[in-house]
Scaffold this active site. Structure first.
Site, short mmCIF file in Angstrom:
data_model
loop_
_atom_site.label_atom_id
_atom_site.label_comp_id
_atom_site.label_asym_id
_atom_site.label_seq_id
_atom_site.Cartn_x
_atom_site.Cartn_y
_atom_site.Cartn_z
N GLY A 138 86.52 27.64 24.27
CA GLY A 138 86.72 26.95 23.00
C GLY A 138 88.17 26.61 22.73
O GLY A 138 88.47 25.73 21.92
N SER A 140 92.31 34.11 20.70
CA SER A 140 92.60 35.52 20.44
C SER A 140 94.03 35.89 20.77
O SER A 140 94.57 36.87 20.23
CB SER A 140 91.66 36.40 21.27
OG SER A 140 91.94 36.24 22.65
N THR A 197 93.52 36.11 26.08
CA THR A 197 92.79 35.54 27.22
C THR A 197 93.62 35.71 28.48
O THR A 197 94.74 35.18 28.58
CB THR A 197 92.49 34.05 26.97
OG1 THR A 197 91.87 33.90 25.69
CG2 THR A 197 91.59 33.50 28.06
N GLU A 220 76.18 28.70 24.45
CA GLU A 220 76.70 29.83 23.69
C GLU A 220 75.98 30.05 22.37
O GLU A 220 75.86 31.19 21.91
CB GLU A 220 78.19 29.64 23.42
CG GLU A 220 79.05 29.70 24.67
CD GLU A 220 80.53 29.69 24.33
OE1 GLU A 220 81.02 30.69 23.78
OE2 GLU A 220 81.19 28.67 24.60
N HIS A 227 76.90 7.33 40.50
CA HIS A 227 77.22 7.28 41.92
C HIS A 227 76.70 8.51 42.67
O HIS A 227 76.96 8.65 43.87
CB HIS A 227 78.74 7.16 42.11
CG HIS A 227 79.29 5.88 41.59
ND1 HIS A 227 79.49 4.76 42.37
CD2 HIS A 227 79.66 5.52 40.34
CE1 HIS A 227 79.97 3.78 41.64
NE2 HIS A 227 80.09 4.21 40.39
N LYS A 276 83.75 40.39 30.12
CA LYS A 276 85.14 40.66 29.73
C LYS A 276 85.44 42.14 29.73
O LYS A 276 86.52 42.57 30.17
CB LYS A 276 85.42 40.04 28.35
CG LYS A 276 85.52 38.52 28.34
CD LYS A 276 85.87 38.01 26.95
CE LYS A 276 86.02 36.52 26.94
NZ LYS A 276 86.34 35.98 25.58
#
Length: 351
Positions: free
Chosen positions: A56, A101, A104, A236, A252, A346
């Site tokens: 995000g 945050s 990351t 999400e 293509h 995480k």
């Protein structure tokens, strides 16, 4: 859940994801205003802009790059990974580290390499390690207040960057375009907010069409990153499979892959975007590609972007998709905010 039963939405939406989506027009305008006022020291002229971020925190840069593709006279790159590419070197590179945050790990890695490479740096976050490191090393820091998930701060990740480019003289003032986009979004909300019943609400009806389907979203030109946004919101928010494709590239390759496996065809759903300000050949491709999919028995639909300007069309399409993903989550009786698999990964990576 019955999408007309709004009194019980909060039973599933316990962290008020709906409030974040309802507030997106105001957030976009506020972010642009904030970026026009935050402290920015004098900067050297740049040859390139690199925005390092994930999820995000990166989608706003994707949207900005597409919106300004025919206006920016310097390259604008979005980096989603550890470290930095070799060209991100020296003071002629403006490196923006965007991390909601501030913690990351990929973005922090890019921050450290950007310092080592002597790039001009700006940090954008709500706090965390990135804010502490920026303050310690006297690097410009733009902090904003936002308590939701990063995906609900897309107005900040776009609006702050747009204001930054304005102030650096890389684009002309966009205040009028922002106001117009916000007005178009607000008008669209009168048709798609939660209190509007299904029979009159195109976003609720679109969500119903997506239920039980494997959705692929097709966007061309400046709406290609909006297709990505729809995909990630379905992932999400609704906790459902989805993918996105960019036109004309998909014509293509992807167009040849619509025959097998036959037993999955009835589960596929191809969603296309149309915008009056897109390249005329892309508009032709959208119509014809949709027709080819439909004739092969694949369910299709099209969303026509609202508004007259590119910014309004981009953000009205994005807003509609956010509501669609939200209503899908409610239809699946799924919490639209929590993301247990991502949180678990995480946690594992911090061990």
């Amino acid at each position: 859940m019955d999408l007309n039963d709004t009194l019980h939405f909060a039973d599933v939406d316990t962290e008020d994801m709906l409030g974040h989506i309802d507030g997106l027009p105001a957030q976009l305008q506020m972010a642009y205003q904030l970026g026009s006022q935050l402290k920015l020291p004098p900067m050297q002229p740049v040859n390139r802009v690199v925005v390092a971020g994930m999820g995000g925190s990166a989608i706003g840069a994707d949207l900005l790059a597409a919106y300004l593709a025919d206006q920016l006279v310097v390259p604008f790159y979005v980096h989603r990974d550890y470290g930095l590419p070799k060209y991100a070197m020296g003071e002629r590179t403006l490196l923006v580290i965007s991390s909601h945050s501030g913690d990351t790990e990929e973005s922090l890695s890019a921050f450290e390499m950007g310092r080592a490479n002597e790039c001009q740096l700006l940090a954008i976050c709500t706090g965390g390690k990135l804010a502490r490191e920026a303050e310690e090393h006297h690097i410009p820091l733009w902090k904003f207040d936002h308590s939701g998930q990063p995906r609900t701060a897309v107005g900040y990740s776009f609006g702050l960057l747009l204001a930054l480019l304005d102030r650096l003289g890389l684009v002309t003032d966009k205040h009028t375009d922002i106001v117009d986009a916000v007005n178009v979004m607000t008008e669209l909300q009168t048709q798609i907010k939660a209190e509007v019943p299904v029979i009159q609400n195109p976003a609720k009806r679109q969500a119903g069409q997506f239920i039980g389907r494997d959705v692929t979203v097709f966007g061309s030109g400046f709406l290609a990153p909006v297709a990505r946004r729809w995909k990630t919101q379905v992932n999400e928010v609704a906790k459902a499979f989805a993918s996105f494709e960019m036109l004309p590239e998909a014509d293509h390759n992807t167009l040849a892959g619509i025959y097998h496996p036959e037993e999955l065809i009835e589960r596929k759903y191809a969603m296309f975007f149309e915008a009056s300000t897109d390249h005329p050949r892309n508009r032709t491709r959208v119509a014809k590609t949709k027709e080819i999919f439909m004739l092969e028995g694949i369910a299709t639909d099209i969303f026509v972007a609202k508004g007259e300007t590119r910014l309004a069309q981009m953000w009205s399409t994005l807003l509609f998709g956010d509501y669609v993903a939200y209503y899908m989550a409610l239809a699946y009786d799924t919490d639209p905010t929590s993301i247990p698999p991502i949180a678990a990964l995480k946690e594992f990576l911090t061990r």
